[in-house]
Design a protein around this motif. Structure first.
Motif, PDB file in Angstrom:
ATOM      1  N   GLY A  26       9.005  14.037   0.357  1.00 43.25           N
ATOM      2  CA  GLY A  26       7.922  15.139  -0.427  1.00 43.25           C
ATOM      3  C   GLY A  26       6.688  14.358  -1.359  1.00 43.25           C
ATOM      4  N   HIS A  27       6.742  13.325  -0.794  1.00 42.97           N
ATOM      5  CA  HIS A  27       6.079  12.314  -1.752  1.00 42.97           C
ATOM      6  C   HIS A  27       4.769  11.508  -0.865  1.00 42.97           C
ATOM      7  N   GLY A  28       5.425  10.505  -0.173  1.00 42.08           N
ATOM      8  CA  GLY A  28       4.638   9.705   0.688  1.00 42.08           C
ATOM      9  C   GLY A  28       5.307   8.375   1.322  1.00 42.08           C
TER      10      GLY A  28
ATOM     11  N   LEU B 222       0.897  -1.066   0.025  1.00 46.28           N
ATOM     12  CA  LEU B 222      -0.031  -0.078  -0.103  1.00 46.28           C
ATOM     13  C   LEU B 222       0.774   1.198  -0.013  1.00 46.28           C
ATOM     14  N   HIS B 223       0.377   2.191  -0.543  1.00 46.16           N
ATOM     15  CA  HIS B 223       1.419   3.614  -0.947  1.00 46.16           C
ATOM     16  C   HIS B 223       0.349   4.776  -0.725  1.00 46.16           C
ATOM     17  N   PRO B 224       0.091   5.219   0.585  1.00 46.97           N
ATOM     18  CA  PRO B 224      -0.297   6.474   0.696  1.00 46.97           C
ATOM     19  C   PRO B 224       0.586   7.666   0.329  1.00 46.97           C
ATOM     20  N   HIS B 225      -0.295   8.753   0.203  1.00 42.04           N
ATOM     21  CA  HIS B 225       0.383  10.153   0.097  1.00 42.04           C
ATOM     22  C   HIS B 225      -0.057  10.927   1.259  1.00 42.04           C
ATOM     23  N   SER B 226       0.231  10.539   2.534  1.00 46.54           N
ATOM     24  CA  SER B 226      -0.305  11.198   3.884  1.00 46.54           C
ATOM     25  C   SER B 226       0.508  12.363   4.082  1.00 46.54           C
TER      26      SER B 226
END
Ligand SMILES: CSC[C@@H](O)[C@@H](O)C(=O)COP(=O)(O)O
Ligand SMILES: [Zn+2]
Length: 224
Positions: free
Chosen positions: A188-190, A114-118
Motif C-alpha cells: 500500500g505504499h511503493g 530510488l523509492h517510487p510510489h507507483s
C-alpha cells in the motif's frame, strides 16, 4: 620552515579534495533531480511521495530533503548525511532515510537507491500477500544477474509500517535470510530498488515498474 611547507601542502591538498567532493556531490544531485523529474512525469511519485539518494566516494550520502516535491527538485532539496544518517547540514533528510542506509550497509557496490510510489507497485501489494513472482518475462534481463527470461524472481512485499526502524529491521532480516533481491515492495505504499549508479537504479525502476504493471493487468483488480 619544512613544517610550514608541509602544512601548506596539506592545506592545498584539502582544498583540492574538498573541490572534488563538492563537484561529485553536485553531479550526483543533478542525477537525482533528473531521476525525480523522470519518475514523477510517469506518475510514479505523486504529491511529494518518494525519496532518492546516491552515495559519494567518501561514504557520505546525498539524499532528498523530506517533504519536497520529487518532480520539481532543486539542488537545495538534496542534502548530505553521513553513513550513519546524521545530517551534515541544517535540513531534514527523508523520513525513510533508514531504509536507504540499510541497503548501503548491506551492498558495498550500491551507489544509488530510488523509492517510487507507483500505482502498479501499490496495486501489486493489494493482489499478492508476501511476494509477487516475476517469471518468463524477457525484461527480467534488465535486472542485475539475470540472463534469461526463464527465471523465477520473487519480489518480497513487506507490510507498511510508520515505524521506519522496525520496517528497516524487517527488510534486513528478510535479506539476511533469503539473499539478494533487486527490489522490494512496501504494501500500500511503493517500492525500493537500487544500483551501482543512479542510471542503474533508474533502469531497475523502469523494469520493475513494467513487470508490476503487467502483473496487475494479468491478475486484474480484486472484486470487493
Ligand atoms: C506524501 S506521503 C509519502 C511519505 O510518507 C513517504 O512515504 C515518502 O515516500 C516521502 O517522504 P520524504 O520524507 O519526503 O522522503
Ligand atoms: Zn515512501
Amino acid at each position: 620552515m619544512r613544517g610550514r611547507v608541509a602544512a601548506l601542502r596539506i592545506g592545498a591538498f584539502r582544498v583540492v579534495t574538498d573541490r572534488v567532493m563538492n563537484d561529485e556531490f553536485h553531479a550526483r544531485a543533478r542525477e537525482l533531480i533528473e531521476a525525480g523529474r523522470y519518475i514523477h512525469e510517469r506518475g510514479w511519485a505523486p504529491a511529494t511521495s518518494g525519496n532518492f539518494s546516491a552515495r559519494l566516494s567518501d561514504g557520505r550520502i546525498a539524499i532528498t530533503v523530506s517533504g519536497k516535491h520529487k518532480g520539481a527538485l532543486t539542488p537545495d532539496d538534496i542534502m548530505l548525511i553521513d553513513a550513519a544518517g546524521r545530517p551534515l547540514e541544517d535540513k531534514q533528510p527523508s523520513a525513510e532515510t533508514l531504509l536507504h542506509l540499510s541497503l548501503y550497509r548491506r551492498y558495498p557496490a550500491v551507489g544509488a537507491v530510488l523509492h517510487p510510489h507507483s500505482p502498479s507497485a501499490t496495486l501489486v501489494s493489494r493482489l499478492f500477500r508476501d511476494a509477487v513472482i516475476l517469471e518468463d518475462y524477457e525484461l527480467l534481463k534488465a535486472l542485475p544477474g539475470i540472463e534469461t527470461h526463464a527465471t523465477r524472481l520473487a519480489i518480497p512485499i513487506f507490510p507498511n509500517d510508520q515505524n521506519i526502524p522496525r520496517l528497516a529491521e524487517n527488510v534486513e532480516a528478510y535479506l539476511a535470510r533469503h539473499g539478494d533481491v533487486p527490489g522490494y515492495i512496501i504494501a500500500g505504499h511503493g517500492f525500493y530498488t537500487w544500483g551501482a549508479q543512479v542510471k542503474d537504479a533508474l533502469r531497475h525502476v523502469e523494469a520493475l515498474e513494467f513487470l508490476f504493471e503487467l502483473e496487475t493487468r494479468l491478475h486484474g483488480v480484486k472484486a470487493p
